[in-house]
Design a protein around this motif. Structure first.
Motif, PDB file in Angstrom:
ATOM      1  N   HIS A  96      19.848 -18.426 -26.778  1.00 44.83           N
ATOM      2  CA  HIS A  96      19.956 -17.790 -28.094  1.00 44.83           C
ATOM      3  C   HIS A  96      19.409 -16.361 -28.052  1.00 44.83           C
ATOM      4  N   ILE A  97      18.253 -16.189 -27.401  1.00 49.06           N
ATOM      5  CA  ILE A  97      17.612 -14.874 -27.359  1.00 49.06           C
ATOM      6  C   ILE A  97      18.225 -13.985 -26.276  1.00 49.06           C
ATOM      7  N   GLU A  98      18.475 -14.561 -25.101  1.00 47.04           N
ATOM      8  CA  GLU A  98      18.916 -13.753 -23.968  1.00 47.04           C
ATOM      9  C   GLU A  98      20.339 -13.212 -24.158  1.00 47.04           C
ATOM     10  N   LYS A  99      21.194 -13.971 -24.809  1.00 42.16           N
ATOM     11  CA  LYS A  99      22.558 -13.471 -25.063  1.00 42.16           C
ATOM     12  C   LYS A  99      22.524 -12.266 -25.988  1.00 42.16           C
ATOM     13  N   GLU A 100      21.660 -12.303 -26.995  1.00 45.24           N
ATOM     14  CA  GLU A 100      21.536 -11.156 -27.897  1.00 45.24           C
ATOM     15  C   GLU A 100      20.935  -9.961 -27.160  1.00 45.24           C
ATOM     16  N   ALA A 101      19.946 -10.225 -26.306  1.00 51.69           N
ATOM     17  CA  ALA A 101      19.347  -9.138 -25.520  1.00 51.69           C
ATOM     18  C   ALA A 101      20.384  -8.504 -24.603  1.00 51.69           C
ATOM     19  N   GLU A 148      14.469 -10.540 -11.140  1.00 50.47           N
ATOM     20  CA  GLU A 148      14.603  -9.099 -11.347  1.00 50.47           C
ATOM     21  C   GLU A 148      15.995  -8.734 -11.847  1.00 50.47           C
ATOM     22  N   PHE A 149      17.019  -9.407 -11.321  1.00 55.48           N
ATOM     23  CA  PHE A 149      18.389  -9.125 -11.769  1.00 55.48           C
ATOM     24  C   PHE A 149      18.566  -9.517 -13.236  1.00 55.48           C
ATOM     25  N   HIS A 150      18.122 -10.723 -13.582  1.00 56.06           N
ATOM     26  CA  HIS A 150      18.258 -11.170 -14.974  1.00 56.06           C
ATOM     27  C   HIS A 150      17.439 -10.278 -15.916  1.00 56.06           C
ATOM     28  N   SER A 151      16.315  -9.786 -15.423  1.00 55.52           N
ATOM     29  CA  SER A 151      15.515  -8.867 -16.228  1.00 55.52           C
ATOM     30  C   SER A 151      16.210  -7.515 -16.373  1.00 55.52           C
ATOM     31  N   GLU A 194      29.096 -16.590  -9.773  1.00 54.71           N
ATOM     32  CA  GLU A 194      28.652 -16.378 -11.150  1.00 54.71           C
ATOM     33  C   GLU A 194      27.887 -15.061 -11.290  1.00 54.71           C
ATOM     34  N   HIS A 195      27.034 -14.761 -10.331  1.00 51.93           N
ATOM     35  CA  HIS A 195      26.309 -13.492 -10.389  1.00 51.93           C
ATOM     36  C   HIS A 195      27.255 -12.299 -10.278  1.00 51.93           C
ATOM     37  N   LYS A 196      28.246 -12.409  -9.403  1.00 56.24           N
ATOM     38  CA  LYS A 196      29.206 -11.318  -9.237  1.00 56.24           C
ATOM     39  C   LYS A 196      30.009 -11.100 -10.515  1.00 56.24           C
ATOM     40  N   SER A 197      30.453 -12.186 -11.128  1.00 53.77           N
ATOM     41  CA  SER A 197      31.220 -12.077 -12.373  1.00 53.77           C
ATOM     42  C   SER A 197      30.365 -11.488 -13.488  1.00 53.77           C
ATOM     43  N   LEU A 198      29.121 -11.911 -13.570  1.00 52.50           N
ATOM     44  CA  LEU A 198      28.222 -11.394 -14.601  1.00 52.50           C
ATOM     45  C   LEU A 198      27.948  -9.911 -14.363  1.00 52.50           C
ATOM     46  N   ILE A 213      29.788 -15.634 -19.564  1.00 50.29           N
ATOM     47  CA  ILE A 213      29.453 -15.938 -18.165  1.00 50.29           C
ATOM     48  C   ILE A 213      27.978 -16.311 -18.043  1.00 50.29           C
ATOM     49  N   LEU A 214      27.109 -15.577 -18.749  1.00 51.16           N
ATOM     50  CA  LEU A 214      25.682 -15.883 -18.713  1.00 51.16           C
ATOM     51  C   LEU A 214      25.419 -17.306 -19.192  1.00 51.16           C
ATOM     52  N   GLU A 215      26.044 -17.680 -20.298  1.00 49.55           N
ATOM     53  CA  GLU A 215      25.820 -19.032 -20.831  1.00 49.55           C
ATOM     54  C   GLU A 215      26.309 -20.093 -19.854  1.00 49.55           C
TER      55      GLU A 215
END
Length: 234
Positions: A96-101, A148-151, A194-198, A213-215
């Motif tokens: 919920h939070i990360e998609k908005e971020a 680090e990538f997700h951040s 998945e990481h490449k697509s994101l 893709i993140l979800e």
């Protein structure tokens, strides 16, 4: 000695030692070396780390703010318990939070942000190819670079609190991964795809695709955890 009566040099030394203790404790909780429910004795930890009691207490207090350990009234600290119900709650709240971020970061990110995303993805990809043939230290490096990538991809969201909550929830999900590490093989190819697509969706500023893709990425890892299978962090 109270914090107010310490000299600037003493405060700096305690803060440095507290940071060291915090990172070591966090790593041991995340890896499962300190199992859920473990009583955390300040004296024993200080002796093991070679760190005095004052910075150890500060580190434990800070760690309790992340939810990785819990403070018990007049009984010290204990590693926070885990449960499948809580894990599902963490996943839903994180998404919920990360998609908005992520949406805000894609909308407002500048060229410096793009460069940070590219660099973090490049480092993660380089290590990813070595996970299967490497030892435990390679997997630990992958975990660090994955965080680090997700951040990086959400770092331009414009809210320090949103970033803090996202990383706290990310760390919380990681506690549930170490218990499945002996069951099955790691989904290396799937994770790389998945990481490449994101990564591509983020650089293309395609917010709709990026959050989808993140979800899927996070839920795929969560499903494996719930089935007791090995997984790489989503």
């Amino acid at each position: 000695m109270s914090s107010a009566s310490r000299s600037p040099a003493d405060r700096h030394r305690v803060e440095t030692l507290s940071n060291i203790a915090f990172e070591r404790l966090r790593a041991e909780v995340m890896s499962g070396d300190l199992a859920p429910g473990t009583k955390l004795q300040v004296e024993q930890l200080g002796h093991r780390y070679g760190i005095s009691l004052s910075p150890m207490r500060e580190a434990l207090s800070r760690l309790s703010e992340t939810g990785l350990v819990v403070a018990e009234l007049n009984r010290g600290y204990r590693v926070a318990p885990v449960s499948l119900e809580e894990y599902k709650d963490i996943i839903e709240t994180r998404l919920h939070i990360e998609k908005e971020a992520l949406l805000q970061s894609i909308k407002h990110g500048d060229l410096e942000w793009e460069a940070a995303v590219v660099a973090s993805y490049h480092r993660l990809s380089r290590v990813h190819s070595a996970v299967e043939s490497g030892g435990p230290e390679i997997l630990e490096e992958w975990k660090k670079l994955n965080r680090e990538f997700h951040s990086a991809i959400i770092s331009a969201c414009g809210s320090k609190w949103m970033l803090r909550f996202c990383l706290t929830l990310y760390d919380q999900t990681g506690r549930y991964h170490h218990g499945t590490r002996l069951n099955g093989t790691l989904p290396l190819e799937q994770s790389a795809r998945e990481h490449k697509s994101l990564f591509r969706a983020v650089l293309n500023r395609d917010g709709k695709s990026a959050v989808r893709i993140l979800e899927a990425h996070v839920r795929s890892a969560a499903a494996r955890v719930e089935r007791g299978e090995r997984t790489l962090r989503g």
